[in-house]
Design an enzyme around this catalytic site. Structure first.
Site, mmCIF file in Angstrom:
data_model
loop_
_atom_site.group_PDB
_atom_site.id
_atom_site.type_symbol
_atom_site.label_atom_id
_atom_site.label_comp_id
_atom_site.label_asym_id
_atom_site.label_seq_id
_atom_site.Cartn_x
_atom_site.Cartn_y
_atom_site.Cartn_z
ATOM 1 N N GLY A 130 0.828 -1.218 0.000
ATOM 2 C CA GLY A 130 0.000 0.000 0.000
ATOM 3 C C GLY A 130 0.852 1.253 0.000
ATOM 4 N N GLY A 131 2.056 1.143 -0.548
ATOM 5 C CA GLY A 131 3.008 2.261 -0.513
ATOM 6 C C GLY A 131 2.655 3.426 -1.426
ATOM 7 N N GLY B 40 -0.250 4.890 -1.116
ATOM 8 C CA GLY B 40 -1.319 5.595 -0.413
ATOM 9 C C GLY B 40 -0.840 6.798 0.385
ATOM 10 N N GLN B 41 -1.774 7.357 1.157
ATOM 11 C CA GLN B 41 -1.504 8.589 1.911
ATOM 12 C C GLN B 41 -0.350 8.397 2.900
ATOM 13 O OE1 GLN B 41 -4.632 9.751 4.621
ATOM 14 N NE2 GLN B 41 -3.868 11.825 4.845
ATOM 15 N N ASP C 178 1.998 -2.563 -4.455
ATOM 16 C CA ASP C 178 0.709 -1.847 -4.483
ATOM 17 C C ASP C 178 -0.027 -2.222 -5.763
ATOM 18 O OD1 ASP C 178 -0.184 1.048 -2.830
ATOM 19 O OD2 ASP C 178 -1.340 0.406 -4.594
ATOM 20 N N ILE C 179 -1.336 -2.157 -5.685
ATOM 21 C CA ILE C 179 -2.151 -2.419 -6.881
ATOM 22 C C ILE C 179 -2.070 -1.239 -7.847
ATOM 23 C CG2 ILE C 179 -4.393 -1.490 -6.131
ATOM 24 C CD1 ILE C 179 -5.374 -4.464 -6.943
ATOM 25 N N TYR D 238 -14.520 -2.259 7.935
ATOM 26 C CA TYR D 238 -13.124 -1.835 8.091
ATOM 27 C C TYR D 238 -12.634 -2.160 9.503
ATOM 28 C CZ TYR D 238 -9.295 1.649 8.454
ATOM 29 O OH TYR D 238 -8.105 2.298 8.652
ATOM 30 N N LYS E 287 -9.803 -4.906 10.785
ATOM 31 C CA LYS E 287 -8.601 -4.453 11.499
ATOM 32 C C LYS E 287 -8.481 -5.159 12.856
ATOM 33 C CE LYS E 287 -6.642 -1.508 8.663
ATOM 34 N NZ LYS E 287 -5.224 -1.481 8.296
HETATM 35 N N1 LIG Z 1 -5.200 7.636 6.651
HETATM 36 C C1 LIG Z 1 -5.716 7.503 7.867
HETATM 37 O O1 LIG Z 1 -6.299 8.436 8.402
HETATM 38 C C2 LIG Z 1 -5.583 6.190 8.585
HETATM 39 C C3 LIG Z 1 -6.052 6.116 9.913
HETATM 40 C C4 LIG Z 1 -5.944 4.915 10.590
HETATM 41 C C5 LIG Z 1 -5.329 3.824 9.978
HETATM 42 N N2 LIG Z 1 -4.889 3.931 8.694
HETATM 43 C C6 LIG Z 1 -4.299 2.741 8.080
HETATM 44 O O2 LIG Z 1 -3.060 3.085 7.479
HETATM 45 C C7 LIG Z 1 -2.877 2.313 6.304
HETATM 46 C C8 LIG Z 1 -2.585 3.256 5.137
HETATM 47 O O3 LIG Z 1 -3.692 4.122 4.993
HETATM 48 P P1 LIG Z 1 -3.723 5.229 3.863
HETATM 49 O O4 LIG Z 1 -4.433 6.398 4.426
HETATM 50 O O5 LIG Z 1 -2.394 5.397 3.278
HETATM 51 O O6 LIG Z 1 -4.704 4.548 2.826
HETATM 52 P P2 LIG Z 1 -4.804 4.825 1.262
HETATM 53 O O7 LIG Z 1 -6.183 4.414 0.847
HETATM 54 O O8 LIG Z 1 -4.328 6.178 0.933
HETATM 55 O O9 LIG Z 1 -3.743 3.789 0.703
HETATM 56 C C9 LIG Z 1 -4.002 2.403 0.638
HETATM 57 C C10 LIG Z 1 -3.129 1.830 -0.449
HETATM 58 O O10 LIG Z 1 -3.460 0.446 -0.587
HETATM 59 C C11 LIG Z 1 -3.478 0.144 -1.974
HETATM 60 N N3 LIG Z 1 -4.320 -1.023 -2.211
HETATM 61 C C12 LIG Z 1 -5.669 -1.092 -2.184
HETATM 62 N N4 LIG Z 1 -6.066 -2.324 -2.470
HETATM 63 C C13 LIG Z 1 -4.945 -3.058 -2.684
HETATM 64 C C14 LIG Z 1 -4.698 -4.410 -3.000
HETATM 65 N N5 LIG Z 1 -5.691 -5.289 -3.195
HETATM 66 N N6 LIG Z 1 -3.413 -4.817 -3.117
HETATM 67 C C15 LIG Z 1 -2.378 -3.935 -2.952
HETATM 68 N N7 LIG Z 1 -2.559 -2.640 -2.665
HETATM 69 C C16 LIG Z 1 -3.824 -2.211 -2.524
HETATM 70 C C17 LIG Z 1 -4.015 1.403 -2.652
HETATM 71 O O11 LIG Z 1 -3.669 1.438 -4.029
HETATM 72 C C18 LIG Z 1 -3.351 2.479 -1.832
HETATM 73 O O12 LIG Z 1 -2.117 2.860 -2.387
HETATM 74 C C19 LIG Z 1 -4.145 1.485 6.087
HETATM 75 O O13 LIG Z 1 -3.910 0.168 6.515
HETATM 76 C C20 LIG Z 1 -5.148 2.178 6.958
HETATM 77 O O14 LIG Z 1 -6.100 1.272 7.447
HETATM 78 C C21 LIG Z 1 -4.990 5.094 7.992
#
Ligand SMILES: NC(=O)c1ccc[n+]([C@@H]2O[C@H](COP(=O)([O-])OP(=O)(O)OC[C@H]3O[C@@H](n4cnc5c(N)ncnc54)[C@H](O)[C@@H]3O)[C@@H](O)[C@H]2O)c1
Length: 312
Positions: free
Chosen positions: A7-8, A10-11, A31-32, A138, A142
């Site tokens: 998931g690298g 993502g945010q 990542d997908i 979700y 988790k």
């Molecule tokens: N952002 C927040 O506020 C927050 C808060 C609590 C926990 N988290 C946790 O932190 C982690 C990262 O969150 P984020 O905000 O970066 O989320 P995000 O949605 O920005 O990123 C998630 C990433 O996962 C990838 N992804 C989705 N489905 C996939 C699959 N089947 N195979 C491979 N990659 C896949 C997406 O392409 C994306 O790059 C998550 O596990 C989330 O639950 C985030």
């Protein structure tokens, strides 16, 4: 140090990737999504789905990381729209990540859990060990990820560690979480001069600025195992109301107009979460302490968002 981030794209993953790369780590991403522009040239990018074991196994075997940050997931608001897909990505994906770590000798797995593991009716602030009865798919996935990781720790001595993140805020693109309204206030406020917030002004949930979140991950990863009394830790920073966020934006973005129009689905998710979490265990075991309050975060964030959207 070789590190793989699922998931690298993502945010959180995007910011962590650059943070770890700057510290000299050899970073790979699974990542997908396709790699973004401007990636450091030595970052290896594996494209695939965590819910397809063979794709993840091939990448982990090839990259050979010592530490894996497992972030790939569908977040709360997205998960409620496609719960079966969220189950596949979050449940099977986490099982596959742990199994890949066990099979291919990854020493440590860092897990991004969330305050969404909590359900309604808990103490305020909520401590680590309470009944976990989340209201969203979700949260359910988790909770299962936390428990499965702890099982791998007990059964196969896998070094599994994680934090329950609050809503995270950075100069980036939010990923479909219910707390995204806070970041949207800054981004849309700067870009469009206005934002319509989808939760009530008095809504309050724990939030954290990304530099604190990255520091928490790295400090927990680096902490001596002997000091850790548990696998998963609550971490806390700030809990402003949505109105307080709006006021912080207005103070720094003159003329911005922030209005409130409730989306009942996302409001209900938010109302099922705690207002504040108690992070006493993280403080005691590995010295955790947040550094950013709302004012310090806003002062740092607004210029970064102006640069990101090109509006000065
Ligand atoms: N952002 C927040 O506020 C927050 C808060 C609590 C926990 N988290 C946790 O932190 C982690 C990262 O969150 P984020 O905000 O970066 O989320 P995000 O949605 O920005 O990123 C998630 C990433 O996962 C990838 N992804 C989705 N489905 C996939 C699959 N089947 N195979 C491979 N990659 C896949 C997406 O392409 C994306 O790059 C998550 O596990 C989330 O639950 C985030």
């Amino acid at each position: 140090m070789k590190i793989l981030i699922t998931g690298g794209a993502g945010q959180v993953g995007t910011d962590l990737l650059h943070h770890l790369h700057a510290r000299g780590a050899k970073v790979s991403v699974f990542d997908i999504a396709a790699p973004p522009e401007g990636l450091p040239p030595d970052v290896r990018w594996y494209r695939g789905g965590v819910d397809t074991a063979s794709e993840l196994y091939d990448a982990v075997k090839d990259a050979g990381p010592e530490v894996m940050y497992h972030f790939a997931a569908l977040l709360s608001a997205t998960g409620e729209k496609v719960p079966h897909r969220a189950y596949a990505v979050n449940m099977e994906g986490t099982r596959n990540a742990l199994e890949a770590a066990r099979l291919f000798g990854v020493k440590q797995v860092m897990f991004a859990s969330t305050i969404a593991v909590f359900g309604p009716g808990l103490p305020d602030p909520v401590p680590d060990d309470v009944p976990l009865q989340p209201a969203t798919i979700y949260g359910v996935t988790k909770v299962a990820g936390e428990l499965l990781g702890a099982y791998y720790h007990r059964k196969w001595k896998l070094d599994f560690r994680g934090v329950r993140f609050p809503g995270l805020i950075n100069a980036g693109v939010p990923g479909g979480g219910t707390t995204d309204y806070a970041l949207h206030m800054y981004v849309d406020g700067i870009r469009h001069g206005k934002y319509e917030c989808y939760v009530k002004p008095e809504s309050t949930v724990p939030m954290m600025y990304m530099p604190d979140a990255l520091r928490a991950l790295v400090e927990l990863s680096d902490a001596p195992a002997a000091r850790l009394k548990r696998c998963i830790y609550n971490i806390a920073a700030v809990s402003p109301t949505a109105l307080e966020f709006a006021q912080a934006v207005k103070k720094r973005v003159p003329g911005v107009e922030i209005t409130f129009k409730v989306d009942p689905v996302r409001q209900a998710i938010l109302d099922s979460w705690p207002r504040r979490v108690d992070d006493a265990c993280a403080r005691a075991d590995w010295g955790w302490k947040a550094q950013y309050d709302l004012a310090k975060m806003s002062d740092d964030l607004v210029p970064k968002i102006r640069k990101m959207v090109g509006v000065f």
